[in-house]
Motif scaffolding. Structure first.
Motif, PDB file in Angstrom:
ATOM      1  N   HIS A  64      11.437   4.739   0.092  1.00 37.94           N
ATOM      2  CA  HIS A  64      11.271   3.322  -0.267  1.00 37.94           C
ATOM      3  C   HIS A  64      12.309   2.905  -1.302  1.00 37.94           C
ATOM      4  N   HIS A  66      14.962  -0.805  -2.558  1.00 32.19           N
ATOM      5  CA  HIS A  66      15.526  -2.136  -2.308  1.00 32.19           C
ATOM      6  C   HIS A  66      16.906  -2.086  -2.949  1.00 32.19           C
ATOM      7  N   HIS A 230       4.927  -3.132   1.868  1.00 35.37           N
ATOM      8  CA  HIS A 230       4.262  -2.753   0.619  1.00 35.37           C
ATOM      9  C   HIS A 230       2.762  -2.916   0.813  1.00 35.37           C
ATOM     10  N   HIS A 267       3.554   2.522  -1.773  1.00 35.24           N
ATOM     11  CA  HIS A 267       2.640   2.495  -2.927  1.00 35.24           C
ATOM     12  C   HIS A 267       1.232   3.010  -2.628  1.00 35.24           C
ATOM     13  N   ASP A 318      11.851   3.452  -5.149  1.00 36.30           N
ATOM     14  CA  ASP A 318      11.608   2.011  -5.164  1.00 36.30           C
ATOM     15  C   ASP A 318      12.857   1.298  -5.687  1.00 36.30           C
TER      16      ASP A 318
HETATM   17 ZN   LIG Z   1       9.227  -1.917  -3.180  1.00 37.96          ZN
END
Ligand SMILES: [Zn+2]
Length: 460
Positions: A64, A66, A230, A267, A318
């Motif tokens: 995961h 971004h 998410h 998550h 993340d």
């Molecule tokens: Zn995220």
């Protein structure tokens, strides 16, 4: 052929096989032998890598991220998820293909230096006229040489429709579905040694419509690609789901056909016992992001219970805006610390953390048969960690040294048989240039969003 020898080897195979003085033999882009002692003699030319003082593991899999957030680090540093998002959406509304390419090169270069050979990315901000953002990050992954699973993310529930994001950063559903299909056609490679695979990833229950989740489900089935979003990150999200849909986030996804082996969820912090069982029974993957959950004070994901229930669990750094360190190898230690804070010293073991970071992540991405362990026939994605320096030399067990010690330097990192890192240095890009480009892009983005940088380079 390449042989790595004289090193400890933790294979992360199903039996947990380890060798104290072993070898890994590579032919082209595949592993052909792993074992104790020296590699068997081979005809033809062979490159020998002396792994004395090192530990070989599968390359780590980041489930995961971004990447665009690399150039928006250090903002809203003391905020809840919803406060943090509300501050950052207007800045993210200014990204374009150039800045996303810069952020992705920096973020992926940094990931490689922390042992990552395969990374997912969840990109969900597509401002008008920003250019082809997915192409920009795929180009960056090719330059760095990392195996890449970008997802075409999306948001269609803006503030005027009861969602959290401002209307200027959301798209309409037809645009989203058309762009997602186009991305799959242009970039998705279903072959077993693929370097790029596309997934479909509406952002979160509080930023997308039910209709979009349903259509995304259908599109993923049609194209045979993975689904990602998410889920259950914070109590605020739980409250939103109860108020809007009258159920928990997991029940909501379940009602839309969004649990299964072709789905992995970031998550999963706030889960009932029933939700944990359901994720396990459906083999839905979980991307555990312990540093990000800590940074945003979101809570502690029930990783031991998810593993017991049979859910594939991988690790994720993340986005760098909620986890400035962005080092995948550190997530092993963070996962251990959080699980043990919650459940005591045996709640999660170092080898379980290593499995999550490797084969667990591979399973989340639907690639457990191809990557994630050091076994003959698997792709040559290998991390060779140097454990004979000051930080690690006297730690008794090499796997504990990797998981509990400081981030270990990489003697070698191969992706698909190619060296991406060697001698602790990135070989596919100049680190100083990546840093300078990222700093310049950060300042440009902040200025464009009306947030002037201050004299020390920080922004106010
Ligand atoms: Zn995220």
């Amino acid at each position: 052929m390449i042989v790595i020898e004289n090193c400890a080897v933790a294979t992360a195979d199903d039996a947990g096989t380890e060798y104290s003085h072993g070898h890994v033999l590579v032919d082209g882009n595949r592993i052909v032998a792993v074992g104790e002692g020296r590699a068997p003699a081979q005809p033809g030319e062979i490159t020998r890598v002396d792994g004395s003082g090192c530990l070989a593991t599968p390359g780590l899999v980041n489930t995961h991220h971004h990447l665009y957030q690399w150039i928006t680090r250090g903002l809203a540093t003391d905020s809840t998820l919803f406060e943090w998002l509300t501050e950052l959406y207007p800045v993210w509304a200014r990204i374009d293909a150039e800045s996303v390419g810069v952020a992705a090169r920096a973020g992926l270069g940094w990931l490689a230096l922390s042992g990552c050979t395969t990374s997912a990315d969840h990109h969900y901000v597509f401002p008008d006229d920003a250019g082809d953002l997915l192409a920009a990050e795929i180009g960056a992954a090719r330059e760095i040489g990392i195996r890449f699973h970008p997802t075409r993310g999306s948001m269609d529930r803006g503030r005027s429709a009861g969602g959290l994001p401002p209307d200027e950063v959301v798209e309409d559903i037809d645009t989203i579905l058309a762009a997602t299909s186009e991305a799959i056609t242009a970039f998705h490679d279903p072959s077993p040694d693929a370097m790029v695979r596309i997934g479909i990833a509406p952002c979160s229950p509080f930023s997308v419509s039910t209709e979009l989740l349903s259509q995304a489900r259908e599109l993923a089935t049609e194209h045979g690609v993975m689904l990602h979003t998410h889920l259950a990150e914070t109590i605020d999200e739980e409250d939103f789901c109860q108020a809007t849909h009258g159920c928990t986030p997991v029940e909501y996804l379940d009602s839309l056909g969004w649990l299964g082996e072709d789905v992995w969820l970031a998550h999963c912090v706030h889960l009932s016992d029933g939700a944990i069982k359901r994720l396990g029974a459906t083999r839905t993957g979980v991307a555990h992001c312990p540093s990000s959950n800590s940074r945003l004070g979101a809570g502690i994901a029930p990783v031991p219970a998810l593993l017991d229930a049979g859910a594939p669990v991988g690790l994720g750094v993340d986005g760098a805006a909620s986890q400035e360190a962005g080092m995948l190898v550190e997530e092993l230690r963070q996962a251990l610390y959080l699980a043990r804070l919650h459940g005591g010293p045996t709640a999660l073991r170092a080898r379980q953390a290593l499995r999550a970071a490797t084969i667990g992540g591979a399973r989340c991405l639907g690639r457990g048969g191809e990557i994630g362990s050091l076994e003959a026939g698997k792709l040559a994605d290998i991390a060779l960690w140097r454990l004979d320096g000051l930080g690690h030399a006297d730690i008794a067990d090499p796997v504990a040294a990797l998981a509990l010690g400081p981030p270990a330097p990489l003697e070698l990192l191969t992706v698909n048989g190619n060296a991406v890192v060697s001698g602790g240095e990135l070989r596919t890009a100049d680190q100083d240039r990546l840093a300078l480009a990222a700093r310049t892009a950060h300042r440009g983005l902040m200025a464009s969003a009306g947030r002037a940088p201050s004299e020390n380079g920080r922004t106010s």
